[in-house]
Write a protein that holds these residues in place. Sequence first.
Motif, PDB file in Angstrom:
ATOM      1  N   UNK A 156       0.835  -1.201   0.000  1.00  9.28           N
ATOM      2  CA  UNK A 156       0.000   0.000   0.000  1.00  9.28           C
ATOM      3  C   UNK A 156       0.872   1.253   0.000  1.00  9.28           C
ATOM      4  N   UNK A 157       0.544   2.186  -0.893  1.00  8.68           N
ATOM      5  CA  UNK A 157       1.304   3.420  -1.022  1.00  8.68           C
ATOM      6  C   UNK A 157       2.426   3.360  -2.039  1.00  8.68           C
ATOM      7  N   UNK A 158       2.734   2.178  -2.543  1.00  8.17           N
ATOM      8  CA  UNK A 158       3.799   2.029  -3.525  1.00  8.17           C
ATOM      9  C   UNK A 158       3.208   1.865  -4.929  1.00  8.17           C
ATOM     10  N   UNK A 159       3.952   2.347  -5.923  1.00  4.80           N
ATOM     11  CA  UNK A 159       3.481   2.245  -7.298  1.00  4.80           C
ATOM     12  C   UNK A 159       4.623   2.363  -8.275  1.00  4.80           C
ATOM     13  N   UNK A 160       4.259   2.424  -9.563  1.00  4.42           N
ATOM     14  CA  UNK A 160       5.279   2.545 -10.597  1.00  4.42           C
ATOM     15  C   UNK A 160       4.649   3.123 -11.848  1.00  4.42           C
ATOM     16  N   UNK A 161       5.489   3.679 -12.699  1.00  2.00           N
ATOM     17  CA  UNK A 161       5.079   4.161 -14.014  1.00  2.00           C
ATOM     18  C   UNK A 161       5.782   3.330 -15.069  1.00  2.00           C
ATOM     19  N   UNK A 162       5.241   3.324 -16.283  1.00  2.00           N
ATOM     20  CA  UNK A 162       5.848   2.537 -17.360  1.00  2.00           C
ATOM     21  C   UNK A 162       5.551   3.180 -18.696  1.00  2.00           C
ATOM     22  N   UNK A 163       6.374   2.803 -19.679  1.00  2.00           N
ATOM     23  CA  UNK A 163       6.250   3.371 -21.013  1.00  2.00           C
ATOM     24  C   UNK A 163       5.373   2.533 -21.924  1.00  2.00           C
ATOM     25  N   UNK A 164       5.353   2.911 -23.193  1.00  2.00           N
ATOM     26  CA  UNK A 164       4.527   2.217 -24.180  1.00  2.00           C
ATOM     27  C   UNK A 164       4.982   0.777 -24.370  1.00  2.00           C
ATOM     28  N   UNK A 165       4.026  -0.105 -24.688  1.00  2.54           N
ATOM     29  CA  UNK A 165       4.281  -1.509 -24.992  1.00  2.54           C
ATOM     30  C   UNK A 165       4.879  -2.264 -23.808  1.00  2.54           C
ATOM     31  N   UNK A 166       4.612  -1.788 -22.609  1.00  4.24           N
ATOM     32  CA  UNK A 166       5.102  -2.462 -21.404  1.00  4.24           C
ATOM     33  C   UNK A 166       4.311  -3.754 -21.205  1.00  4.24           C
ATOM     34  N   UNK A 167       5.000  -4.892 -21.155  1.00  2.00           N
ATOM     35  CA  UNK A 167       4.355  -6.196 -21.003  1.00  2.00           C
ATOM     36  C   UNK A 167       4.501  -6.654 -19.563  1.00  2.00           C
ATOM     37  N   UNK A 168       3.362  -6.943 -18.917  1.00  2.00           N
ATOM     38  CA  UNK A 168       3.427  -7.377 -17.517  1.00  2.00           C
ATOM     39  C   UNK A 168       2.177  -8.165 -17.143  1.00  2.00           C
ATOM     40  N   UNK A 169       2.206  -8.732 -15.961  1.00  2.00           N
ATOM     41  CA  UNK A 169       1.012  -9.270 -15.316  1.00  2.00           C
ATOM     42  C   UNK A 169       1.022  -8.797 -13.872  1.00  2.00           C
ATOM     43  N   UNK A 170      -0.175  -8.601 -13.318  1.00  2.00           N
ATOM     44  CA  UNK A 170      -0.316  -8.099 -11.952  1.00  2.00           C
ATOM     45  C   UNK A 170      -1.178  -9.094 -11.183  1.00  2.00           C
ATOM     46  N   UNK A 171      -0.740  -9.429  -9.954  1.00  5.18           N
ATOM     47  CA  UNK A 171      -1.383 -10.485  -9.174  1.00  5.18           C
ATOM     48  C   UNK A 171      -1.594 -10.046  -7.733  1.00  5.18           C
ATOM     49  N   UNK A 172      -2.707 -10.468  -7.158  1.00  3.61           N
ATOM     50  CA  UNK A 172      -2.890 -10.407  -5.711  1.00  3.61           C
ATOM     51  C   UNK A 172      -2.594 -11.796  -5.170  1.00  3.61           C
ATOM     52  N   UNK A 173      -1.425 -11.964  -4.584  1.00  2.00           N
ATOM     53  CA  UNK A 173      -0.997 -13.277  -4.117  1.00  2.00           C
ATOM     54  C   UNK A 173      -1.539 -13.631  -2.737  1.00  2.00           C
ATOM     55  N   UNK A 174      -2.222 -12.703  -2.096  1.00  2.00           N
ATOM     56  CA  UNK A 174      -2.750 -12.974  -0.763  1.00  2.00           C
ATOM     57  C   UNK A 174      -3.822 -14.061  -0.823  1.00  2.00           C
ATOM     58  N   UNK A 175      -3.859 -14.881   0.190  1.00  2.89           N
ATOM     59  CA  UNK A 175      -4.884 -15.905   0.253  1.00  2.89           C
ATOM     60  C   UNK A 175      -6.143 -15.462   0.969  1.00  2.89           C
ATOM     61  N   UNK A 176      -6.140 -14.227   1.533  1.00  2.00           N
ATOM     62  CA  UNK A 176      -7.295 -13.816   2.343  1.00  2.00           C
ATOM     63  C   UNK A 176      -7.632 -12.334   2.237  1.00  2.00           C
ATOM     64  N   UNK A 177      -6.775 -11.508   1.658  1.00  2.00           N
ATOM     65  CA  UNK A 177      -6.980 -10.062   1.690  1.00  2.00           C
ATOM     66  C   UNK A 177      -7.209  -9.494   0.290  1.00  2.00           C
ATOM     67  N   UNK A 178      -8.255  -8.681   0.138  1.00  2.00           N
ATOM     68  CA  UNK A 178      -8.438  -7.910  -1.088  1.00  2.00           C
ATOM     69  C   UNK A 178      -7.317  -6.880  -1.226  1.00  2.00           C
ATOM     70  N   UNK A 179      -7.028  -6.514  -2.455  1.00  2.00           N
ATOM     71  CA  UNK A 179      -6.176  -5.366  -2.739  1.00  2.00           C
ATOM     72  C   UNK A 179      -6.980  -4.389  -3.587  1.00  2.00           C
TER      73      UNK A 179
END
Length: 214
Positions: A156-179
């Motif tokens: 929480x409170x952390x982030x990032x910026x990225x340029x065009x054509x940025x390839x990624x996947x984003x995951x909530x790895x927690x087994x019990x907590x929403x993000x």
Amino acid sequence: MPAPAADGDTPGTTPARDTSAQDGSAAGVPAPASSSGTGGATTALGGSGTPAPTAAELLDFVRRTAQDTALVASLPLDPEGRTWLRLDGPGGSEAWLISWPPGTGTGWHDHAESTGAFTVATGALREHSLAARLPTDGWKTLELNEGVDRTRLLAAGQGRAFGRHHVHEVLNESGHEHAVSVHAYYPPLPQIRRYSRTGAVLRLEQTERPEDWQ
């Protein structure tokens, strides 16, 4: 993160091989020409005629928005899937407030010609990304070179910026907590390309357009 970068990952010089050539050979993939030339450059304008927001400005916006506890709390949380709320981003950008139930993720994708930024408001998200500049079209399957994978855990409170054509996947790895996170893109997303990955092989599966998610 104290300051954003247009793309926080350093591109490799030979990030991938095109394995979808009709003759079965693996063609080398050159890096595209830089979009930040110094001679005769013109300033991009947003939809209102004002200068287009930079990656740093998008990151500043999502950080400030993520601190709006009333807004974050207003987003309904669904244990079965992600929920989202469209926001007005700066300078004509597209922005979203998104919830992530435990164990959910995006799959591999990019944002085409859009730059972007995101910040975690609650919980934590894992980002896997490629430090490689992939060809924008004309391929179906690529074999990635070693050393192009990057991963980061954003609390929480952390982030990032990225340029065009940025390839990624984003995951909530927690087994019990929403993000919950805030995302912004400029220009508004023209398309999203979705990929599957098996080991070092990345395959383009489909292209989505705004009517598919709005």
